[in-house]
Design an enzyme around this catalytic site. Structure first.
Site, PDB file in Angstrom:
ATOM      1  N   HIS A  11       0.832  -1.211   0.000  1.00  0.00           N
ATOM      2  CA  HIS A  11       0.000   0.000   0.000  1.00  0.00           C
ATOM      3  C   HIS A  11       0.864   1.257   0.000  1.00  0.00           C
ATOM      4  CE1 HIS A  11      -3.513  -2.441   0.617  1.00  0.00           C
ATOM      5  NE2 HIS A  11      -2.881  -3.056   1.603  1.00  0.00           N
ATOM      6  N   ASP A  68       9.006   6.472   8.822  1.00  0.00           N
ATOM      7  CA  ASP A  68       8.513   5.972  10.103  1.00  0.00           C
ATOM      8  C   ASP A  68       7.347   6.869  10.509  1.00  0.00           C
ATOM      9  OD1 ASP A  68       8.588   4.012  12.064  1.00  0.00           O
ATOM     10  OD2 ASP A  68       9.753   5.242  13.438  1.00  0.00           O
ATOM     11  N   PHE A 148      -6.169   0.738   7.856  1.00  0.00           N
ATOM     12  CA  PHE A 148      -5.362  -0.160   8.683  1.00  0.00           C
ATOM     13  C   PHE A 148      -4.941   0.574   9.958  1.00  0.00           C
ATOM     14  CE2 PHE A 148      -1.067   1.582   8.189  1.00  0.00           C
ATOM     15  CZ  PHE A 148      -1.279   2.465   7.144  1.00  0.00           C
ATOM     16  N   GLY A 149      -4.238  -0.151  10.821  1.00  0.00           N
ATOM     17  CA  GLY A 149      -3.680   0.460  12.039  1.00  0.00           C
ATOM     18  C   GLY A 149      -4.743   1.158  12.872  1.00  0.00           C
ATOM     19  N   LYS A 171      -8.684   9.675   2.126  1.00  0.00           N
ATOM     20  CA  LYS A 171      -7.674   9.614   3.192  1.00  0.00           C
ATOM     21  C   LYS A 171      -6.301   9.980   2.637  1.00  0.00           C
ATOM     22  CE  LYS A 171      -4.870   6.635   6.004  1.00  0.00           C
ATOM     23  NZ  LYS A 171      -4.425   5.314   6.365  1.00  0.00           N
TER      24      LYS A 171
HETATM   25  P1  IMP Z   1       4.841   2.503  10.332  1.00  0.00           P
HETATM   26  O1  IMP Z   1       5.971   3.368  10.748  1.00  0.00           O
HETATM   27  O2  IMP Z   1       4.236   2.905   9.022  1.00  0.00           O
HETATM   28  O3  IMP Z   1       5.174   1.057  10.387  1.00  0.00           O
HETATM   29  O4  IMP Z   1       3.651   2.722  11.352  1.00  0.00           O
HETATM   30  C1  IMP Z   1       3.787   2.676  12.747  1.00  0.00           C
HETATM   31  C2  IMP Z   1       2.441   2.474  13.401  1.00  0.00           C
HETATM   32  O5  IMP Z   1       1.530   3.499  13.041  1.00  0.00           O
HETATM   33  C3  IMP Z   1       1.740   1.151  13.054  1.00  0.00           C
HETATM   34  O6  IMP Z   1       1.053   0.716  14.203  1.00  0.00           O
HETATM   35  C4  IMP Z   1       0.755   1.526  11.996  1.00  0.00           C
HETATM   36  O7  IMP Z   1      -0.357   0.676  11.999  1.00  0.00           O
HETATM   37  C5  IMP Z   1       0.383   2.942  12.430  1.00  0.00           C
HETATM   38  N1  IMP Z   1       0.059   3.729  11.239  1.00  0.00           N
HETATM   39  C6  IMP Z   1       0.926   4.204  10.313  1.00  0.00           C
HETATM   40  N2  IMP Z   1       0.278   4.858   9.340  1.00  0.00           N
HETATM   41  C7  IMP Z   1      -1.042   4.762   9.656  1.00  0.00           C
HETATM   42  C8  IMP Z   1      -2.225   5.233   9.007  1.00  0.00           C
HETATM   43  O8  IMP Z   1      -2.218   5.844   7.942  1.00  0.00           O
HETATM   44  N3  IMP Z   1      -3.384   4.937   9.642  1.00  0.00           N
HETATM   45  C9  IMP Z   1      -3.454   4.255  10.803  1.00  0.00           C
HETATM   46  N4  IMP Z   1      -2.392   3.790  11.437  1.00  0.00           N
HETATM   47  C10 IMP Z   1      -1.182   4.049  10.864  1.00  0.00           C
END
Ligand code: IMP
Length: 193
Positions: A11, A68, A148-149, A171
């Site tokens: 994604h 990050d 997600f997340g 989004k």
């Molecule tokens: P990462 O650095 O993209 O791996 O994200 C770190 C954390 O933030 C993970 O728990 C992801 O699920 C959450 N996260 C990152 N981007 C998003 C988003 O766009 N929506 C919801 N959660 C996010």
């Protein structure tokens, strides 16, 4: 120009490719046969993005970038922040993370929060950082199924919907990652077109 994006998340890769366009060929870690589990030992988003980008640039001798992201909640002094993925434990379970955050905000009226993405670019030996922020509020319960997340509990400022109730186009047009990637794209255009 070729640039490695230190991710295997389809994604994220797609989103970034759409923003930077055809001028840049964006490769994933899989594309360069990298299956390393890069340790994210930094205590800030900037440190973690740089750790990942330096790892790839040093090992594969290539231009690359890494990102990050963290969800920063005002009344929790910016937590979960850099620990967002592991907030409820090392299993990185989004349901458990959201549950813990909602529990920690029980009874709180200030629910202001922001998603912040930091991108570290290493190009021709130079390091550059770009960030993107989207401000909003944490809902009192989960809303929506998409995304997600933490998407089901994040309501961006100016909306009544959570990220999980919005289309991916809507989004992605206001998201933290979009805003950071736009800055990266602008930098590449101005300096490497
Ligand atoms: P990462 O650095 O993209 O791996 O994200 C770190 C954390 O933030 C993970 O728990 C992801 O699920 C959450 N996260 C990152 N981007 C998003 C988003 O766009 N929506 C919801 N959660 C996010």
């Amino acid at each position: 120009m070729k640039l490695v994006f230190a991710t295997n998340n389809k994604h994220k890769l797609q989103e970034v490719k759409e923003i930077v366009g055809n001028r840049v060929e964006v490769l994933s870690l899989k594309d360069i046969n990298c299956y390393d589990d890069i340790p994210e030992t930094g205590s800030t988003l900037e440190e973690n993005a740089l750790i990942k980008a330096r790892w790839i640039s040093e090992k594969y001798n290539c231009n690359c970038f890494a990102d990050d992201t963290g969800l920063e909640v005002e009344v929790l002094d910016g937590a979960p922040g850099v620990y967002s993925a592991r907030y409820a434990g090392e299993e990185c379970n989004p349901e458990a993370n959201m549950h813990k955050l909602l529990q920690n905000l029980t009874g709180k009226t200030n629910r202001a929060a922001q998603f912040r993405t930091v991108i570290a670019l290493i190009i021709n030996g130079e390091e550059h950082l770009f960030d993107g922020v989207v401000k909003g509020n944490i809902s009192t319960e989960k809303m929506g199924e998409a995304g997600f997340g933490y998407d089901p509990i994040f309501i961006p400022q100016g909306y009544n919907l959570s990220f999980a109730q919005m289309t991916s186009e809507a989004k992605n047009s206001i998201s933290h990652r979009y805003r950071a990637t736009e800055k990266l794209s602008k930098y590449l255009k101005e300096n490497y077109d």
